[in-house]
Motif scaffolding. Structure first.
Motif, PDB file in Angstrom:
ATOM      1  N   VAL A 192       6.453 -39.003  59.578  1.00  0.00           N
ATOM      2  CA  VAL A 192       5.184 -39.139  58.852  1.00  0.00           C
ATOM      3  C   VAL A 192       4.055 -38.522  59.661  1.00  0.00           C
ATOM      4  O   VAL A 192       3.323 -37.647  59.188  1.00  0.00           O
ATOM      5  N   GLN A 193       3.926 -38.976  60.907  1.00  0.00           N
ATOM      6  CA  GLN A 193       2.822 -38.529  61.746  1.00  0.00           C
ATOM      7  C   GLN A 193       2.876 -37.039  62.069  1.00  0.00           C
ATOM      8  O   GLN A 193       1.847 -36.414  62.313  1.00  0.00           O
ATOM      9  N   GLY A 194       4.066 -36.461  62.041  1.00  0.00           N
ATOM     10  CA  GLY A 194       4.188 -35.040  62.337  1.00  0.00           C
ATOM     11  C   GLY A 194       3.469 -34.148  61.352  1.00  0.00           C
ATOM     12  O   GLY A 194       3.130 -33.001  61.667  1.00  0.00           O
ATOM     13  N   PHE A 195       3.227 -34.646  60.141  1.00  0.00           N
ATOM     14  CA  PHE A 195       2.523 -33.864  59.122  1.00  0.00           C
ATOM     15  C   PHE A 195       1.058 -34.270  58.989  1.00  0.00           C
ATOM     16  O   PHE A 195       0.364 -33.799  58.088  1.00  0.00           O
ATOM     17  N   VAL A 196       0.581 -35.132  59.877  1.00  0.00           N
ATOM     18  CA  VAL A 196      -0.807 -35.588  59.826  1.00  0.00           C
ATOM     19  C   VAL A 196      -1.664 -34.755  60.777  1.00  0.00           C
ATOM     20  O   VAL A 196      -1.392 -34.697  61.978  1.00  0.00           O
ATOM     21  N   VAL A 197      -2.668 -34.112  60.251  1.00  0.00           N
ATOM     22  CA  VAL A 197      -3.597 -33.337  61.074  1.00  0.00           C
ATOM     23  C   VAL A 197      -4.601 -34.274  61.741  1.00  0.00           C
ATOM     24  O   VAL A 197      -4.917 -34.148  62.919  1.00  0.00           O
ATOM     25  N   ALA A 198      -5.128 -35.221  60.978  1.00  0.00           N
ATOM     26  CA  ALA A 198      -6.078 -36.211  61.491  1.00  0.00           C
ATOM     27  C   ALA A 198      -6.096 -37.400  60.547  1.00  0.00           C
ATOM     28  O   ALA A 198      -5.958 -37.241  59.331  1.00  0.00           O
ATOM     29  N   THR A 199      -6.253 -38.595  61.098  1.00  0.00           N
ATOM     30  CA  THR A 199      -6.352 -39.794  60.267  1.00  0.00           C
ATOM     31  C   THR A 199      -7.313 -40.774  60.930  1.00  0.00           C
ATOM     32  O   THR A 199      -7.329 -40.910  62.159  1.00  0.00           O
ATOM     33  N   GLY A 200      -8.148 -41.400  60.128  1.00  0.00           N
ATOM     34  CA  GLY A 200      -9.121 -42.324  60.700  1.00  0.00           C
ATOM     35  C   GLY A 200      -9.808 -43.172  59.646  1.00  0.00           C
ATOM     36  O   GLY A 200      -9.746 -42.890  58.443  1.00  0.00           O
ATOM     37  N   GLU A 201     -10.499 -44.199  60.119  1.00  0.00           N
ATOM     38  CA  GLU A 201     -11.214 -45.108  59.248  1.00  0.00           C
ATOM     39  C   GLU A 201     -12.613 -44.584  58.957  1.00  0.00           C
ATOM     40  O   GLU A 201     -13.317 -44.127  59.872  1.00  0.00           O
ATOM     41  N   ILE A 202     -13.022 -44.636  57.697  1.00  0.00           N
ATOM     42  CA  ILE A 202     -14.352 -44.157  57.313  1.00  0.00           C
ATOM     43  C   ILE A 202     -15.416 -45.098  57.877  1.00  0.00           C
ATOM     44  O   ILE A 202     -15.416 -46.295  57.593  1.00  0.00           O
ATOM     45  N   VAL A 203     -16.317 -44.548  58.685  1.00  0.00           N
ATOM     46  CA  VAL A 203     -17.381 -45.371  59.259  1.00  0.00           C
ATOM     47  C   VAL A 203     -18.772 -44.904  58.843  1.00  0.00           C
ATOM     48  O   VAL A 203     -19.755 -45.602  59.068  1.00  0.00           O
ATOM     49  N   GLN A 204     -18.852 -43.731  58.237  1.00  0.00           N
ATOM     50  CA  GLN A 204     -20.178 -43.224  57.858  1.00  0.00           C
ATOM     51  C   GLN A 204     -20.071 -42.192  56.744  1.00  0.00           C
ATOM     52  O   GLN A 204     -19.138 -41.374  56.727  1.00  0.00           O
ATOM     53  N   HIS A 205     -21.028 -42.238  55.801  1.00  0.00           N
ATOM     54  CA  HIS A 205     -21.188 -41.210  54.781  1.00  0.00           C
ATOM     55  C   HIS A 205     -22.399 -40.355  55.144  1.00  0.00           C
ATOM     56  O   HIS A 205     -23.434 -40.879  55.539  1.00  0.00           O
ATOM     57  N   ARG A 206     -22.285 -39.062  54.968  1.00  0.00           N
ATOM     58  CA  ARG A 206     -23.426 -38.177  55.167  1.00  0.00           C
ATOM     59  C   ARG A 206     -23.550 -37.284  53.934  1.00  0.00           C
ATOM     60  O   ARG A 206     -22.554 -36.750  53.444  1.00  0.00           O
ATOM     61  N   LEU A 207     -24.768 -37.119  53.451  1.00  0.00           N
ATOM     62  CA  LEU A 207     -24.983 -36.346  52.239  1.00  0.00           C
ATOM     63  C   LEU A 207     -25.268 -34.877  52.511  1.00  0.00           C
ATOM     64  O   LEU A 207     -25.292 -34.065  51.576  1.00  0.00           O
ATOM     65  N   ARG A 208     -25.483 -34.539  53.789  1.00  0.00           N
ATOM     66  CA  ARG A 208     -25.770 -33.155  54.141  1.00  0.00           C
ATOM     67  C   ARG A 208     -24.830 -32.717  55.266  1.00  0.00           C
ATOM     68  O   ARG A 208     -24.436 -33.532  56.108  1.00  0.00           O
ATOM     69  N   PRO A 209     -24.491 -31.437  55.308  1.00  0.00           N
ATOM     70  CA  PRO A 209     -23.637 -30.949  56.390  1.00  0.00           C
ATOM     71  C   PRO A 209     -24.416 -30.901  57.704  1.00  0.00           C
ATOM     72  O   PRO A 209     -25.657 -30.870  57.702  1.00  0.00           O
ATOM     73  N   PRO A 210     -23.715 -30.916  58.831  1.00  0.00           N
ATOM     74  CA  PRO A 210     -24.416 -30.748  60.106  1.00  0.00           C
ATOM     75  C   PRO A 210     -25.043 -29.360  60.177  1.00  0.00           C
ATOM     76  O   PRO A 210     -24.452 -28.377  59.714  1.00  0.00           O
ATOM     77  N   GLU A 211     -26.239 -29.283  60.720  1.00  0.00           N
ATOM     78  CA  GLU A 211     -26.955 -28.012  60.857  1.00  0.00           C
ATOM     79  C   GLU A 211     -27.481 -27.890  62.277  1.00  0.00           C
ATOM     80  O   GLU A 211     -27.616 -28.888  62.994  1.00  0.00           O
ATOM     81  N   ILE A 212     -27.793 -26.685  62.671  1.00  0.00           N
ATOM     82  CA  ILE A 212     -28.239 -26.433  64.042  1.00  0.00           C
ATOM     83  C   ILE A 212     -29.454 -27.291  64.384  1.00  0.00           C
ATOM     84  O   ILE A 212     -29.502 -27.929  65.450  1.00  0.00           O
ATOM     85  N   HIS A 213     -30.419 -27.369  63.474  1.00  0.00           N
ATOM     86  CA  HIS A 213     -31.665 -28.069  63.796  1.00  0.00           C
ATOM     87  C   HIS A 213     -31.546 -29.594  63.674  1.00  0.00           C
ATOM     88  O   HIS A 213     -32.482 -30.318  64.038  1.00  0.00           O
ATOM     89  N   THR A 214     -30.400 -30.068  63.141  1.00  0.00           N
ATOM     90  CA  THR A 214     -30.238 -31.531  63.014  1.00  0.00           C
ATOM     91  C   THR A 214     -29.086 -32.066  63.860  1.00  0.00           C
ATOM     92  O   THR A 214     -28.752 -33.242  63.765  1.00  0.00           O
ATOM     93  N   ILE A 215     -28.493 -31.205  64.682  1.00  0.00           N
ATOM     94  CA  ILE A 215     -27.265 -31.612  65.373  1.00  0.00           C
ATOM     95  C   ILE A 215     -27.507 -32.772  66.338  1.00  0.00           C
ATOM     96  O   ILE A 215     -26.632 -33.617  66.539  1.00  0.00           O
ATOM     97  N   ASP A 216     -28.706 -32.863  66.934  1.00  0.00           N
ATOM     98  CA  ASP A 216     -28.995 -33.975  67.832  1.00  0.00           C
ATOM     99  C   ASP A 216     -29.058 -35.292  67.068  1.00  0.00           C
ATOM    100  O   ASP A 216     -28.577 -36.334  67.542  1.00  0.00           O
ATOM    101  N   GLN A 217     -29.608 -35.260  65.860  1.00  0.00           N
ATOM    102  CA  GLN A 217     -29.660 -36.460  65.028  1.00  0.00           C
ATOM    103  C   GLN A 217     -28.261 -36.871  64.581  1.00  0.00           C
ATOM    104  O   GLN A 217     -27.936 -38.066  64.548  1.00  0.00           O
TER     105      GLN A 217
END
Length: 442
Positions: free
Chosen positions: A352-377
């Motif tokens: 099972v795990q051999g075909f998993v690229v990444a797995t994790g628990e959802i801890v945050q929703h973001r409505l915008r993609p990361p951008e250069i000017h907001t990366i610190d936030q």
């Protein structure tokens, strides 16, 4: 009359037998130095173009290791379009069988013979190794030339063909492939060699190494060719991934090489199979959320290897991955990052795990993609969720994706916490589709 890759005419009725020898090896070394692609792997002589097109040793050796020697009918291993000989040599080493290669281009055939000598283990069976210069579709001429060469060398044996491998050449610049582009022609090769192949309890032993770009229609045409040539013979289609977000190899294992299932999916590493799943084709219907609020925090998200969907074995994998009673739904089934949302962690089973690229628990929703000017936030917000390093596994502008990842790593340097990742998901709002970004803690 046909033409080889140099434009030189080759008469189909003629095959020239080359015997792997120290002389052949010495001659080839004068033009190209033997090199190993990776430390610890065998050395091979190749031109730059051959090295680019050749099957990696890791793939060739793993594939050879999948074959049970006792399942093969008696006889030599034949590669009807041998090229550099890497795959043929891997078979011969693993299966302890004599090797017979056929190559239309005389210069490449000589290199193949040199590689066979370079990787010879000095066993008696090596006296039966040959490379034939000629057309792999002309089986009668080839087998005659092979046996004649053995007889002239003082060997009275007339070994039959125990296994056939074919990896036909195809255009390198095409986005999609069709069986009509492959050379030598699969139908003609199978038909020509059908009367020369030894047959075991489950039929002849044949492996076709095909383009992973073949679609379902083209695969059905291959099935038709196999059924017409070897009626009733079982076959197993295999999709192989090295974990780069794509299918690296597509092959069909016929007769004595087939398994009890019609499909198989492999995830391999540099030296071994990491995970393997077999089963039958199944459908997957992705769900869609109507808003970001519908995506539950505390649920789990997993990115899986796309080879599962290419092979149609995502259903077999899912039945192993989640326990009975666990809620799970496919959110995305296409592209490089198929996405599963589920209420509990996945099974720790290796297959099972051999075909998993990444797995994790959802801890945050973001409505915008990361951008250069907001990366610190972004970094500050994610670190408050107990994450010390996050990998951007979302669709971003490829020109700035690496820069965003570096900036994010720099901003989070020294932050203690778990590893995590950010993945994009589309929600179907009444006003139109919207992409949200989920931060998940691994």
């Amino acid at each position: 009359m046909t033409e080889d890759q140099t434009g030189r005419g080759v008469t189909e009725a003629e095959h020239i037998a080359l015997t792997p020898s120290k002389k052949a090896l010495s001659s080839a070394k004068k033009k190209n130095k033997p090199e190993a692609s990776r430390k610890g792997e065998p050395e091979f002589i190749m031109t730059e173009e051959m090295r680019r097109l050749s099957t990696p040793w890791s793939v060739a050796s793993i594939r050879a290791g999948q074959i049970e020697p006792m399942s093969l009918p008696a006889g030599v291993v034949l590669d009807a379009a041998a090229g550099s000989g890497v795959q043929l040599i891997a078979y011969s080493k693993r299966l302890k069988r004599p090797a017979l290669g056929i190559e239309l281009n005389e210069d490449i055939a000589k290199i193949c013979a040199a590689n066979m000598e370079l990787n010879s283990e000095g066993a008696v069976q090596r006296s039966l190794d040959r490379v034939l210069v000629g057309d792999g579709r002309d089986a009668d001429s080839a087998i005659s030339a092979y046996w004649t060469s053995l007889r002239e060398a003082g060997t009275r044996a007339h070994p039959p063909i125990g296994m056939l491998h074919l990896d036909p050449a195809r255009p390198q610049d095409a986005q999609n492939h069709s069986i009509g582009e492959m050379q030598p022609d699969i139908k003609n090769v199978l038909k020509a060699w059908s009367t020369h192949l030894q047959t075991g309890p489950r039929g002849p032993a044949i492996l076709l190494d095909l383009s992973p770009r073949l679609d379902s229609v083209q695969r059905a045409m291959i099935d038709g060719i196999i059924e017409t040539t070897f009626p009733g013979t079982s076959r197993t289609w295999e999709w192989l991934s090295r974990g780069g977000g794509r299918v690296d190899r597509l092959s069909v294992w016929i007769g004595s090489l087939s398994s009890t299932n019609s499909r198989r999916c492999l995830r391999i590493g540099r030296k071994k199979i990491i995970a393997i799943i077999e089963g039958e084709d199944s459908a997957a219907n992705p769900i869609s959320f109507e808003s970001a609020m519908d995506v539950p925090r505390g649920a789990w998200v997993s990115i899986v290897d796309p080879s599962l969907f290419q092979s149609g074995l995502q259903g077999t994998w899912l039945s192993m991955a989640v326990r009975k009673g666990t809620g799970s739904s496919w959110v995305r089934t296409e592209g490089r990052r198929p996405l599963l949302i589920h209420t509990e962690p996945l099974s720790e089973d290796d297959d099972v795990q051999g075909f998993v690229v990444a797995t994790g628990e959802i801890v945050q929703h973001r409505l915008r993609p990361p951008e250069i000017h907001t990366i610190d936030q972004v970094a500050s917000s994610i670190s408050k969720k107990g994450i010390g390093k996050v990998t951007l596994r979302c669709s971003l502008d490829p020109d700035i994706h690496p820069t965003l990842q570096r900036r994010l790593d720099r901003e989070m340097k020294g932050v203690e916490g778990s590893r995590g990742f950010m993945v994009d998901m589309e929600v179907a709002r009444p006003s139109g589709p919207q992409t949200i970004f989920l931060v998940c803690k691994e």
